[in-house]
Design an enzyme around this catalytic site. Structure first.
Site, PDB file in Angstrom:
ATOM      1  N   ARG A 211       0.885  -1.180   0.000  1.00  0.00           N
ATOM      2  CA  ARG A 211       0.000   0.000   0.000  1.00  0.00           C
ATOM      3  C   ARG A 211       0.909   1.211   0.000  1.00  0.00           C
ATOM      4  NH1 ARG A 211      -5.350   1.051   3.607  1.00  0.00           N
ATOM      5  NH2 ARG A 211      -6.068  -0.384   1.994  1.00  0.00           N
TER       6      ARG A 211
ATOM      7  N   HIS B 297      -7.315   0.744  -6.385  1.00  0.00           N
ATOM      8  CA  HIS B 297      -7.495  -0.171  -5.250  1.00  0.00           C
ATOM      9  C   HIS B 297      -8.134  -1.463  -5.789  1.00  0.00           C
ATOM     10  CE1 HIS B 297      -7.704  -1.626  -1.303  1.00  0.00           C
ATOM     11  NE2 HIS B 297      -8.591  -0.822  -0.747  1.00  0.00           N
TER      12      HIS B 297
ATOM     13  N   GLN C 151     -10.057  -4.064  -3.589  1.00  0.00           N
ATOM     14  CA  GLN C 151     -11.381  -3.584  -3.195  1.00  0.00           C
ATOM     15  C   GLN C 151     -12.403  -3.846  -4.304  1.00  0.00           C
ATOM     16  OE1 GLN C 151     -12.300  -2.106  -0.113  1.00  0.00           O
ATOM     17  NE2 GLN C 151     -14.312  -2.552  -0.984  1.00  0.00           N
TER      18      GLN C 151
ATOM     19  N   ASP D 184     -17.410   6.879  -1.653  1.00  0.00           N
ATOM     20  CA  ASP D 184     -16.176   6.764  -0.874  1.00  0.00           C
ATOM     21  C   ASP D 184     -15.920   8.138  -0.258  1.00  0.00           C
ATOM     22  OD1 ASP D 184     -13.796   5.913   0.252  1.00  0.00           O
ATOM     23  OD2 ASP D 184     -12.664   5.840  -1.636  1.00  0.00           O
TER      24      ASP D 184
ATOM     25  N   CYS E 210     -16.524   1.307   0.519  1.00  0.00           N
ATOM     26  CA  CYS E 210     -15.353   0.464   0.806  1.00  0.00           C
ATOM     27  C   CYS E 210     -14.954   0.498   2.277  1.00  0.00           C
ATOM     28  CB  CYS E 210     -14.183   0.914  -0.068  1.00  0.00           C
ATOM     29  SG  CYS E 210     -13.745   2.644   0.187  1.00  0.00           S
TER      30      CYS E 210
ATOM     31  N   ARG F  45     -13.766  -8.922   1.401  1.00  0.00           N
ATOM     32  CA  ARG F  45     -12.348  -8.626   1.186  1.00  0.00           C
ATOM     33  C   ARG F  45     -11.496  -9.863   1.521  1.00  0.00           C
ATOM     34  NH1 ARG F  45     -10.201  -3.612   1.042  1.00  0.00           N
ATOM     35  NH2 ARG F  45      -8.389  -4.882   0.484  1.00  0.00           N
TER      36      ARG F  45
END
Ligand code: CP
Ligand code: NVA
Length: 315
Positions: A103, A130, A133, A226, A267, A296
């Site tokens: 990340r 991402h 996700q 988001d 998310c 996830r």
């Protein structure tokens, strides 16, 4: 060897296969099966330059349950924080580990890792994408709606968001109608949409960008949002909030325009009172955010199996 930086390099068939795998891992875990040997003898390193709850937890457990060894570092724990080049870090770690999952603040750093690593690099969120996700998102939509075709997803908020960019890519490949409502100055990247032209025409997808949230949400099956201020954008907070609020908040009034059986997705982490109200994310039966978060884990297993474990047996 295949990396996973953003899904652009994957076909719709590969994506569908991963959704099936994710669903299968989920069903098996529900029935009590948690132990596999697909990653036996393999080690995976996780690097986090930014905070994480879901991504780190789901990947650690996924690697462990597949029979591998997960090892996690923050940036501060690595010599990266003292100036060791990203390329040297990738060269060294790829001699110890079977995959590097990172990340990062700058997506370019993942591209450098991919260039120098001997093992697959997986993007665990960058400023641009991402992908892990997006796979969980699609898995959740298939689970809740039973289909991907003839579905309308409305994304409300920041059109430059990393989670949205990955949703745009998978929607383009899987033939989904994605309507993005965002302020004009925060529109999705025209280069990304251009890159996806062929996928869109082959899959029959429709990716539209509008400014009016009501237009996007009208007859939508899925409403997605988001945060307005992503990690790394903290210094833009006031400016961003003044642009996005109140128009781009997902609240009960806006959701009235969606289909009666719409689902609400995010998310997470969410900022209640900013991009979404408590009434929508918390109190509404339409909210599926915790099933989405659970997925996830199952979809992380699917990715690890696909990239590292498939040779070790059928599933
Ligand atoms: N959705 C997501 O990636 O959450 P974390 O930042 O907690 O990993
Ligand atoms: N867009 C958010 C997603 C967090 C999972 C961020 O980058 O902070």
């Amino acid at each position: 060897m295949k990396h996973l930086l953003n899904w652009l390099e994957y076909s719709s068939e590969e994506l569908k296969r991963m959704i099936e795998l994710a669903q299968k891992f989920k069903e098996e875990r529900r029935r009590g099966r948690r132990v596999y040997t697909f990653l036996e003898g393999k080690s995976v390193v996780l690097i986090f330059e930014k905070p994480s709850t879901r991504t780190k937890a789901s990947l650690m457990i996924a690697v462990k349950e597949l029979g591998g060894f997960p090892c996690s570092f923050t940036r501060d724990e690595l010599q990266l924080s003292r100036g060791e080049p990203v390329k040297d870090t990738a060269r060294v770690l790829s001699r110890y580990f079977d995959s590097i999952i990172a990340r990062v603040y700058r997506h370019e750093d993942l591209e450098i890792m991919a260039k120098y690593s001997l093992v697959p690099i997986v993007n665990a969120l960058s400023d641009k994408f991402h992908p892990l996700q997006a796979l969980a998102d699609i898995q959740t939509i298939v689970e809740k709606k039973g289909r991907l075709k003839e579905l309308k997803i409305a994304f409300i908020g920041d059109g430059t968001d990393n989670v949205l960019n990955s949703l745009i890519i998978v929607s383009a490949k899987l033939g989904i109608h994605l309507s993005v409502a965002c302020p004009k100055q925060y529109s999705p990247s025209p280069q990304l949409l251009k890159l996806l032209k062929e996928d869109i025409s082959m899959s029959g997808a429709c990716i539209e960008v509008v400014q009016d949230p009501v237009k996007a949400v009208k007859e939508a099956d899925v409403i997605y949002t988001d945060v307005f201020v992503s990690m790394g954008q903290e210094q833009e907070r006031e400016k961003r909030l003044s642009v996005f609020l109140p128009k781009y908040q997902v609240n009960e009034k806006l959701t009235e325009y969606a289909k009666d059986d719409y689902i609400f997705m995010h998310c997470l982490p969410a900022h209640r009172g900013e991009e979404v109200t408590n009434a929508v994310i918390e109190d509404s039966k339409h909210s599926v955010v915790f099933d989405q978060a659970e997925n996830r884990l199952h979809s992380a297993k699917a990715v690890l199996y696909y990239l590292l474990g498939e040779k070790h047996g059928d599933f």
